[in-house]
Write a protein that holds these residues in place. Structure first.
Motif, short mmCIF file in Angstrom:
data_model
loop_
_atom_site.label_atom_id
_atom_site.label_comp_id
_atom_site.label_asym_id
_atom_site.label_seq_id
_atom_site.Cartn_x
_atom_site.Cartn_y
_atom_site.Cartn_z
N GLU A 106 0.81 -1.21 0.00
CA GLU A 106 0.00 0.00 0.00
C GLU A 106 0.85 1.27 0.00
O GLU A 106 1.80 1.40 0.77
N THR A 107 0.51 2.20 -0.87
CA THR A 107 1.17 3.50 -0.89
C THR A 107 0.41 4.47 0.01
O THR A 107 -0.68 4.15 0.49
N ARG A 108 0.97 5.65 0.22
CA ARG A 108 0.30 6.62 1.08
C ARG A 108 -1.02 7.08 0.46
O ARG A 108 -2.00 7.32 1.16
N GLY A 109 -1.05 7.21 -0.86
CA GLY A 109 -2.30 7.57 -1.52
C GLY A 109 -3.38 6.54 -1.28
O GLY A 109 -4.54 6.89 -1.04
N GLU A 110 -3.01 5.27 -1.33
CA GLU A 110 -3.98 4.19 -1.08
C GLU A 110 -4.40 4.17 0.38
O GLU A 110 -5.56 3.86 0.69
N TRP A 111 -3.47 4.48 1.28
CA TRP A 111 -3.82 4.57 2.70
C TRP A 111 -4.82 5.71 2.93
O TRP A 111 -5.81 5.56 3.63
N TYR A 112 -4.56 6.86 2.31
CA TYR A 112 -5.50 7.99 2.41
C TYR A 112 -6.88 7.57 1.90
O TYR A 112 -7.91 7.89 2.49
N LEU A 113 -6.90 6.88 0.77
CA LEU A 113 -8.17 6.46 0.17
C LEU A 113 -8.94 5.55 1.13
O LEU A 113 -10.16 5.70 1.31
N ARG A 114 -8.22 4.66 1.80
CA ARG A 114 -8.87 3.75 2.75
C ARG A 114 -9.46 4.50 3.94
O ARG A 114 -10.53 4.17 4.44
N GLN A 115 -8.76 5.54 4.39
CA GLN A 115 -9.28 6.33 5.51
C GLN A 115 -10.57 7.05 5.12
O GLN A 115 -11.51 7.14 5.90
N MET A 116 -10.62 7.58 3.90
CA MET A 116 -11.80 8.31 3.45
C MET A 116 -13.00 7.38 3.30
O MET A 116 -14.13 7.74 3.65
N LEU A 117 -12.76 6.19 2.77
CA LEU A 117 -13.85 5.26 2.54
C LEU A 117 -14.24 4.50 3.80
O LEU A 117 -15.35 3.97 3.88
N GLY A 118 -13.34 4.44 4.78
CA GLY A 118 -13.59 3.66 5.98
C GLY A 118 -14.04 4.47 7.18
O GLY A 118 -14.02 3.96 8.31
N SER A 119 -14.46 5.72 6.97
CA SER A 119 -14.87 6.59 8.07
C SER A 119 -16.12 7.37 7.68
O SER A 119 -16.43 7.51 6.50
N GLY A 120 -16.84 7.88 8.69
CA GLY A 120 -18.03 8.68 8.43
C GLY A 120 -18.14 9.82 9.42
O GLY A 120 -17.62 9.74 10.54
N ASN A 121 -18.81 10.89 9.02
CA ASN A 121 -18.93 12.10 9.84
C ASN A 121 -20.31 12.25 10.47
O ASN A 121 -21.27 11.57 10.08
N ILE A 122 -20.39 13.17 11.43
CA ILE A 122 -21.65 13.52 12.07
C ILE A 122 -21.86 15.01 11.87
O ILE A 122 -20.99 15.82 12.21
N ALA A 123 -23.00 15.39 11.32
CA ALA A 123 -23.30 16.80 11.11
C ALA A 123 -23.87 17.39 12.39
O ALA A 123 -24.57 16.72 13.15
N GLY A 124 -23.54 18.67 12.66
CA GLY A 124 -24.06 19.30 13.87
C GLY A 124 -23.45 20.65 14.13
O GLY A 124 -22.71 21.20 13.31
N SER A 125 -23.74 21.19 15.32
CA SER A 125 -23.27 22.51 15.71
C SER A 125 -21.83 22.47 16.18
O SER A 125 -21.26 21.40 16.40
N LYS A 126 -21.25 23.65 16.37
CA LYS A 126 -19.88 23.75 16.86
C LYS A 126 -19.75 23.14 18.25
O LYS A 126 -18.78 22.45 18.55
N ALA A 127 -20.78 23.38 19.10
CA ALA A 127 -20.75 22.81 20.45
C ALA A 127 -20.75 21.29 20.40
O ALA A 127 -20.04 20.61 21.16
N MET A 128 -21.55 20.72 19.48
CA MET A 128 -21.59 19.27 19.34
C MET A 128 -20.24 18.73 18.87
O MET A 128 -19.77 17.70 19.37
N HIS A 129 -19.58 19.45 17.96
CA HIS A 129 -18.27 19.01 17.48
C HIS A 129 -17.26 18.97 18.64
O HIS A 129 -16.46 18.04 18.74
#
Length: 428
Positions: free
Chosen positions: A312-335
């Motif tokens: 795995e190259t660093r680009g492929e590692w970056y790609l795996r992080q993007m596809l293997g994670s998810g975000n939560i939408a919300g306010s600044k206080a929630m973040h």
């Protein structure tokens, strides 16, 4: 105190920007038969993604300065005053006013928030080395010990070194279900998972102790104990003693010292302070568990086979992080309350970047992913949490197979387990 040097500025130095040999085009389907979300990307495009992310990382890391240092110091000061004020209020938690105990409610709420802040925005991020560049011995990854059952050294090994290196790789990332949950269709089913909706809730309630056992690799020790060398057993005992000592310190502080101090005020607050500490720890455990599952297990987040990371190259590692994670939408206080792990994609790309910067780079990460037709998984906290709980229920059952029913598969595994033929552990 002598501090370790700041971590190298190149993330994952073991990974190279380019491969010595040409990288193959990704197949349209995974081995499981499920679609590969990155099959449309050429190896050259993946490495271009890597270079773009390297440049973004360098831009942010080179701009760290006074406002970042002021931010983390403000959060730490706020957390400490909140905890001290809440514990002071609990000294009078036994006093009733018009039939209620206002100091119990105020103290319990404040202590819950203080414990969440200490674990999430402070402890987790400090131990990632996000603030090591400040060279402050009080806010450094080598010196911080958090308000949690798991010792910092063991957590850093399991989380920073293993999870963030092998994110969502089946058989390599133990965070994928923590060894007790089936959270992806590519994980093989066994009878063990049939009851996971029950222990998923139990795990959330005692989450800090589950993480301590997980970081200790207790399950692996039980399974391999008879095959371990004396040296390996001695190492496990040393680590286990460290965990037990940490739990004893935490329990003594929350369940002995502070209730005793409240009892000494002669306001009848000792018992109420004890219950407040129990509730605050339960709230912290439930919140932490919810944030973490929302960042790793919702629908749309991908898993990867072991063979897919060979070379795995660093680009492929970056790609795996993007596809293997998810975000939560919300306010600044929630973040802030999530430790900015609501920006889980950004955190997995740059785990040692100051957490207050994730919101700034999130639009650029989303734009990059959309340009390359990659799904940026995000949603509100209720939506993400509900999707995970539904997945835990759905994946507790075996996959559908031609020529048989799920019920038949379950009964077959149960009968073999009852006859002692190992059916309970068989995977389908």
């Amino acid at each position: 105190m002598t501090l370790a040097p700041e971590r190298p500025t190149s993330l994952n130095s073991r990974l190279r920007v380019d491969s010595d040999a040409p990288r193959p085009q990704r197949p349209e389907l995974k081995k499981s038969g499920r679609p590969n979300p990155a099959s449309h990307l050429t190896p050259e495009q993946i490495e271009e993604i890597g270079r773009e992310l390297d440049a973004l990382r360098a831009e942010v890391m080179d701009s760290r300065g006074a406002r970042d240092a002021a931010y983390i110091r403000k959060v730490i000061t706020t957390q400490r005053y909140l905890e001290m004020g809440s514990r002071a209020a609990l000294l009078f938690s036994g006093v009733k006013v018009r039939g209620i105990r206002p100091m119990w409610w105020i103290g319990t709420a404040g202590l819950s928030v203080a414990k969440i802040l200490e674990n999430m925005e402070i402890g987790h991020n400090v131990m990632h080395g996000q603030w090591d560049w400040m060279r402050d011995p009080k806010i450094h990854s080598t010196a911080w010990e958090w308000d949690n059952a798991s010792p910092a050294s063991q957590w850093k090994h399991a989380h920073n070194e293993i999870h963030h290196t092998f994110t969502n790789v089946l058989g390599r990332d133990n965070d994928l279900g923590y060894g007790i949950l089936r959270v992806d269709e590519d994980q093989r089913w066994s009878l063990f998972y049939l009851f996971q909706p029950i222990w998923h809730v139990g795990n959330a309630l005692i989450f800090e102790y589950s993480i301590a056992a997980y970081d200790l690799e207790l399950g692996s020790y039980v399974a391999k104990k008879n095959r371990m060398s004396p040296e390996q057993k001695a190492e496990f005992k040393k680590n286990a003693d460290e965990v037990l000592a940490k739990i004893k310190r935490q329990a003594t502080k929350d369940y002995v010292v502070h209730p005793a101090m409240a009892a000494a005020t002669f306001t009848g607050s000792g018992r109420h302070t004890l219950t407040a500490n129990i509730v605050a720890n339960l709230v912290r455990n439930l919140w932490t568990n919810t944030v973490i599952i929302c960042g790793h297990f919702p629908p749309g987040i991908e898993t990867f086979e072991k063979t897919s990371i060979e070379g795995e190259t660093r680009g492929e590692w970056y790609l795996r992080q993007m596809l293997g994670s998810g975000n939560i939408a919300g306010s600044k206080a929630m973040h802030v309350m999530t430790g900015n792990l609501s920006h889980q994609i950004e955190h997995h790309l740059f785990p040692d970047m100051p957490s207050n910067r994730y919101a700034e780079i999130a639009p650029r990460i989303r734009d990059l992913m959309e340009r390359y037709d990659l799904k940026y998984v995000t949603g509100s906290l209720p939506k993400q949490a509900a999707s995970v709980y539904w997945k835990v229920v759905a994946l507790s059952l075996p996959p559908k197979r031609e020529g048989t029913t799920r019920r038949a598969t379950v009964w077959k595994a149960a009968r073999k387990a009852l006859r002692g033929k190992g059916g309970g552990g068989r995977r389908y």
